[in-house]
Design an enzyme around this catalytic site. Structure first.
Site, PDB file in Angstrom:
ATOM      1  N   SER A 286       0.858  -1.181   0.000  1.00  0.00           N
ATOM      2  CA  SER A 286       0.000   0.000   0.000  1.00  0.00           C
ATOM      3  C   SER A 286       0.894   1.231   0.000  1.00  0.00           C
ATOM      4  CB  SER A 286      -0.868  -0.004   1.256  1.00  0.00           C
ATOM      5  OG  SER A 286      -1.283   1.311   1.571  1.00  0.00           O
ATOM      6  N   LYS A 292       0.845  -3.290   4.810  1.00  0.00           N
ATOM      7  CA  LYS A 292      -0.023  -4.020   3.899  1.00  0.00           C
ATOM      8  C   LYS A 292       0.729  -4.907   2.909  1.00  0.00           C
ATOM      9  CE  LYS A 292      -3.907  -3.980   3.601  1.00  0.00           C
ATOM     10  NZ  LYS A 292      -4.862  -3.004   3.039  1.00  0.00           N
ATOM     11  N   GLU A 299      -6.931 -10.489  -6.940  1.00  0.00           N
ATOM     12  CA  GLU A 299      -8.048  -9.559  -7.131  1.00  0.00           C
ATOM     13  C   GLU A 299      -8.190  -9.184  -8.604  1.00  0.00           C
ATOM     14  OE1 GLU A 299      -7.898  -7.390  -2.781  1.00  0.00           O
ATOM     15  OE2 GLU A 299      -6.578  -6.698  -4.361  1.00  0.00           O
TER      16      GLU A 299
END
Ligand code: ARG
Length: 466
Positions: A286, A292, A299
């Protein structure tokens, strides 16, 4: 305003098309991808024209030399594509006629309508072979993971609630079955693409004495015995886009399978589940939160599935209202077809890459699968073996589950007294049911997650993928 006349079909026109119209109408920016198939088609067609005496063999040879030179230029990235020439066919034909004037005879007994239908069929046959090779690679990774984790048990889920124990191997082999069916589906698409439309002309064939079987054979449109396969109705042949739609459907369904796989892996890699970790190389961080580690590969795989589904609806919508035969709308079929092809190959590759670096947290898996509630159905089966009708057994275990919940105890730690109070059938060694090893060994019929059944399935897959 472009004043120059369109060289190929411009005979009856006083001026060339408006610049905006050219931009709207061109397809070469995407259909140049068909160039080598188009050249193969032109070589076969000119060979046939020579065979039936429409071309001299010297003319055929000159055309072939010219086409080969253009193919080399295209492969080397040196060919100058011109949007004002609309499409791949006219770009190649005009470049060819510029070097080989006798190539003005090439378009005899041929239309761009049967030409594009042929190009796309050749393209789809090659695309199916490429997708199959990619599917094979991904399947091999899945089966290898299954072999490496054959002894790791996890809860299986229905409704996203813990249901019954399975092995990671069994879970992965479910996806192997899906991708195995995808292979069969793409093979069937290649088979339906395997008919040669050349000779259908624009709509109604030709008055010239062509040999369709010869052309088909030259291009490899043959059955298992080497017999040429030519399309059986000229109107269908130029209007048909079933092949592109079938290919895109096969891709859409395969993408759906990958999307479901992605969804499972995304859950497994959450802190909440903690079953698995995907490799750094297929994760991203991130820009704001330093901790993260996001499963972007998975995804995106899920997202691409929607894109491929869009391509399928694009093709279905494109064709559903078209009167026979060719209509220019059909030119746009390449956009969804090519994109479905690209996205499915990429998604399969990313799935393979992500899976091959995956690691599992055996302790987290063991802790999750130790939940005795996963064996509540086994307890009902135990009662059935004692002669209790299943519906009664289900209720009895249900009452025991309620007691355990109320006492805040795991199912197998309810006291004998409380169990007997829940149902008199709970006497004797009912707790032996809560032995995972025993539970798995009781599931050895074909298709079940017992260790021997799964080992057999892994061995069968390994043989199939050798
Ligand atoms: N570029 C066209 C297509 O892809 C080729 C066929 C054009 N035929 C025609 N009559 N305009 O569909």
């Amino acid at each position: 305003m472009a004043k120059r006349k369109q060289v190929t079909w411009g005979g009856r026109f006083a001026s060339g098309p408006n610049a905006l119209m050219q931009r709207f109408s061109e397809s070469v920016s995407f259909d140049k991808r068909l160039a080598l198939f188009d050249i193969a088609g032109s070589k076969a067609h000119s060979a046939m024209l020579a065979k039936v005496g429409i071309l001299k063999s010297s003319e055929r040879d000159a055309i072939h030399r010219g086409l080969d030179a253009i193919a080399r230029e295209i492969t080397a990235g040196k060919f100058r594509w011109r949007t004002e020439l609309e499409d791949v066919h006219m770009n190649i034909e005009q470049a060819l006629t510029a070097r080989v004037p006798v190539a003005a005879k090439l378009h005899t007994a041929r239309s761009r309508n049967d030409q594009i239908a042929t190009d796309v069929r050749l393209y789809i046959k090659a695309a199916c072979a490429e997708v199959d090779a990619t599917l094979l690679d991904t399947l091999r990774v899945i089966v290898k993971l299954a072999r490496q984790h054959a002894d790791v048990l996890i809860p299986g889920y229905t409704h996203m609630q813990r249901a019954q124990p399975v092995s990671i191997a069994h879970h992965f082999l479910a996806f192997a079955e899906m991708l195995g069916r995808d292979r069969a589906r793409f093979a069937a698409v290649a088979e339906s693409a395997n008919w040669c439309p050349l000779g259908s002309g624009a709509i109604a064939g030709t008055t010239l004495p062509i040999d369709r079987e010869f052309t088909a054979k030259q291009l490899g449109f043959v059955d298992a015995k080497g017999k040429p396969r030519v399309t059986r109705n000229s109107m269908d042949a130029v209007a048909d886009r079933d092949i592109a739609t079938e290919f895109t459907f096969a891709a859409a369904l395969c993408a759906t399978h990958l999307s479901r796989l992605a969804e499972d892996l995304i859950l497994w890699t959450t802190t909440e589940f903690g079953f698995a970790r995907i490799p750094d190389a297929f994760s991203t961080g991130s820009s704001l939160m330093p901790q993260k580690r996001n499963p972007d590969s998975l995804e995106l795989m899920r997202g691409k599935a929607a894109r491929v589904h869009g391509s399928l609806t694009h093709l279905l919508g494109l064709t559903k209202g078209l009167p026979l035969t060719y209509n220019r709308d059909l030119q746009d079929d390449k956009v969804p077809l090519f994109d479905a092809h690209d996205q499915i190959v990429l998604s399969l590759q990313v799935a393979g890459g992500t899976l091959s670096g995956m690691t599992f947290n055996r302790a987290r898996c063991a802790a999750a699968v130790a939940d005795p509630a996963l064996l509540a159905t086994d307890l009902a089966d135990w009662l059935v073996c004692k002669g209790v009708p299943f519906r009664h057994a289900h209720h009895a275990v249900g009452r025991l589950v309620a007691v355990a919940e109320k006492m805040g105890k795991p199912l197998n730690q309810v006291s004998d007294h409380a169990a007997l109070a829940a149902d008199p059938a709970f006497k004797g060694d009912w707790r032996k049911v809560f032995d995972l090893k025993r539970a798995m060994q009781a599931r050895e019929k074909t298709g079940m997650p017992g260790p021997r059944a799964v080992a057999g399935a892994i061995a069968r897959w390994e043989r199939e993928l050798r």
